[in-house]
Design a protein around this motif. Structure first.
Motif, PDB file in Angstrom:
ATOM      1  N   ALA A 214      14.169   0.392  -5.514  1.00  0.00           N
ATOM      2  CA  ALA A 214      13.874   1.354  -6.584  1.00  0.00           C
ATOM      3  C   ALA A 214      12.929   2.405  -6.019  1.00  0.00           C
ATOM      4  O   ALA A 214      12.154   2.139  -5.093  1.00  0.00           O
ATOM      5  N   ILE A 215      12.993   3.612  -6.589  1.00  0.00           N
ATOM      6  CA  ILE A 215      12.209   4.736  -6.077  1.00  0.00           C
ATOM      7  C   ILE A 215      11.505   5.435  -7.226  1.00  0.00           C
ATOM      8  O   ILE A 215      12.078   5.632  -8.311  1.00  0.00           O
ATOM      9  N   VAL A 216      10.238   5.827  -7.008  1.00  0.00           N
ATOM     10  CA  VAL A 216       9.502   6.618  -7.982  1.00  0.00           C
ATOM     11  C   VAL A 216       8.749   7.704  -7.237  1.00  0.00           C
ATOM     12  O   VAL A 216       8.147   7.446  -6.189  1.00  0.00           O
ATOM     13  N   TYR A 217       8.801   8.922  -7.773  1.00  0.00           N
ATOM     14  CA  TYR A 217       8.220  10.055  -7.038  1.00  0.00           C
ATOM     15  C   TYR A 217       7.874  11.213  -7.981  1.00  0.00           C
ATOM     16  O   TYR A 217       8.441  11.326  -9.070  1.00  0.00           O
ATOM     17  N   PRO A 218       6.940  12.082  -7.561  1.00  0.00           N
ATOM     18  CA  PRO A 218       6.644  13.280  -8.345  1.00  0.00           C
ATOM     19  C   PRO A 218       7.780  14.281  -8.174  1.00  0.00           C
ATOM     20  O   PRO A 218       8.241  14.533  -7.053  1.00  0.00           O
TER      21      PRO A 218
ATOM     22  N   LEU B  84       4.171   8.543  -5.568  1.00  0.00           N
ATOM     23  CA  LEU B  84       3.149   9.039  -6.498  1.00  0.00           C
ATOM     24  C   LEU B  84       1.771   9.031  -5.836  1.00  0.00           C
ATOM     25  O   LEU B  84       1.491   8.220  -4.957  1.00  0.00           O
ATOM     26  N   PHE B  85       0.901   9.925  -6.303  1.00  0.00           N
ATOM     27  CA  PHE B  85      -0.463   9.976  -5.796  1.00  0.00           C
ATOM     28  C   PHE B  85      -1.388  10.451  -6.914  1.00  0.00           C
ATOM     29  O   PHE B  85      -0.956  10.808  -8.001  1.00  0.00           O
ATOM     30  N   ALA B  86      -2.692  10.419  -6.615  1.00  0.00           N
ATOM     31  CA  ALA B  86      -3.734  10.883  -7.552  1.00  0.00           C
ATOM     32  C   ALA B  86      -3.648  10.106  -8.873  1.00  0.00           C
ATOM     33  O   ALA B  86      -3.370   8.907  -8.889  1.00  0.00           O
TER      34      ALA B  86
ATOM     35  N   SER C  44       4.592   2.697   0.259  1.00  0.00           N
ATOM     36  CA  SER C  44       3.982   3.754  -0.551  1.00  0.00           C
ATOM     37  C   SER C  44       3.316   4.818   0.331  1.00  0.00           C
ATOM     38  O   SER C  44       2.425   4.515   1.124  1.00  0.00           O
ATOM     39  N   VAL C  45       3.755   6.054   0.176  1.00  0.00           N
ATOM     40  CA  VAL C  45       3.196   7.167   0.941  1.00  0.00           C
ATOM     41  C   VAL C  45       1.826   7.554   0.375  1.00  0.00           C
ATOM     42  O   VAL C  45       1.651   7.651  -0.844  1.00  0.00           O
TER      43      VAL C  45
END
Length: 406
Positions: free
Chosen positions: A172-176, A233-235, A258-259
């Motif tokens: 699964a992938i999650v990203y801005p 995702l970040f922040a 996780s990047v």
């Protein structure tokens, strides 16, 4: 000859000679070297406040040793509010009204690309400090723009071998949902499918930057029953995602790659909520014992009574790069600076770096490790450093990507 007339004539000649000498020698040594800096300080304070402290430390160190070409460095900074239009207006103001001789900065991909295009159109030297989008040095690259930080491709290339070793089929992938996140996902899929043809991507959540509905995202990912998760995702989005994922048990029995999540800017706010065992990129400043990092950490802590983040390193190394490039060029002339930066080598808190002639990308590398908790804080453990020179596609691929670049 009349003595008074002789004295006047002599003084006039001396004055003209002095003026001619000054005109030929360029800027007076006491004239500040004005460098323009543009960034999204209000939009991304967790990263950019340490970033500013980083370039402030560099500015103080440079000036303490006599400046650049005998001129004190003065950084004139502007906040672009995360807007490409504001970035361009700030750049124009710095160049035309404030007399900035070169530009650096940028955080978000779209503002970085706007400044890259400004540099191309105005034929101004621009050092992209932080924007990760591959386009800055590849598809939209130009002769006037160089980039310090490892690109999106480089970050994903550092993580992909670790993801492949997991040998998980359902991801699964999650990203801005903007250029950086989209690019990271595209590269990850390509690398994973190349090594593992039977891989399946069973869920994909594209999240508006800074506006994650964490409950809905976590539930959608969990419903897909993946074996592993790739997170970009970040922040604040990352913090909300982790908190909701912990509550709902999303990460139990699942691997997460996780990047950026090991960067102090993003792992520190997690505290006791830090997940164990995520494979991440980051900056374990507290455990890197190289002389260059120790010297930087000690100087930073002495100056600010605080510890450095990745932003601190980027701000510091950006201004140090400009100082080294201008010294090598012997001026701030744009063409001379371009030639000086091609192949420019210098030390950084991460170690030696070089600006590649091929695509103007620096070889600053990436730390890869795993998340853990120590004394209620999130840390990186089992980490190793990958030189940025080893995180590149082939030269032929890069040339093809830059074919259309001005």
């Amino acid at each position: 000859m009349n003595p008074i007339r002789f004295v006047r004539t002599t003084l006039l000649a001396l004055g003209l000679a002095s003026f001619s000498t000054l005109a030929q020698s360029g800027p007076d040594a006491a004239t500040p070297l004005r460098i323009g800096e543009i960034n999204s300080y209000k939009a991304i304070p967790a990263f950019l406040e340490p970033y500013k402290m980083g370039w402030q430390l560099a500015q103080e160190q440079i000036n303490a040793r006599g400046g650049v070409l005998g001129r004190p460095v003065e950084v004139l900074w502007r906040d672009d509010n995360g807007s490409p239009g504001e970035s361009i207006r700030a750049a124009q103001d710095l160049m035309t009204r404030e007399g900035a001789e070169v530009l650096f900065g940028g955080f978000l991909s779209h503002t970085g690309l706007a400044l890259t295009d400004f540099a191309r159109q105005r034929k101004v030297f621009f050092l992209a400090a932080e924007p990760l989008t591959d386009k800055i040095t590849w598809q939209n690259g130009n002769r006037y723009t160089f980039r310090l930080r490892p690109s999106t491709w480089m970050h994903v290339a550092a993580l992909a071998p670790e993801a492949i070793k997991l040998n998980k089929k359902r991801w699964a992938i999650v990203y801005p949902n903007y250029e950086y996140g989209q690019s990271a996902v595209t590269t990850f899929k390509r690398m994973m499918q190349g090594a593992q043809p039977d891989i399946e991507f069973v869920a994909e959540q594209a999240v508006p930057l800074g506006k994650i509905d964490a409950g809905a995202v976590v539930q959608a990912l969990d419903d897909a029953r993946p074996d592993a998760i790739f997170n970009v995702l970040f922040a604040a989005d990352l913090t909300r995602f982790v908190r909701e994922g912990n509550t709902r048990g999303l990460f139990e029995g699942r691997e997460v790659v996780s990047v950026l999540s090991g960067e102090p800017e993003y792992i520190d706010p997690l505290g006791t909520e830090t997940p164990e065992g995520w494979i991440v990129t980051g900056y374990p400043w507290y455990a890197i014992e190289t002389p260059s990092n120790r010297a930087f950490v000690e100087a930073y802590q002495a100056r600010f009574n605080d510890y450095p983040r990745v932003g601190s390193v980027v701000g510091y190394a950006s201004l140090m790069s400009l100082a080294a490039g201008i010294e090598k060029a012997g001026s701030t002339d744009t063409e001379a600076l371009i030639e000086a930066f091609r192949g420019l080598q210098l030390d950084s808190p991460y170690g030696p770096i070089e600006y590649r002639s091929l695509d103007h990308q620096a070889t600053m590398g990436v730390y890869v490790g795993k998340t853990a908790q120590r004394d209620g804080k999130g840390v990186m453990v089992d980490f190793h450093y990958i030189d940025g020179a080893d995180l590149q596609p082939s030269d032929e691929q890069v040339r093809q990507l830059r074919t259309a670049a001005p």
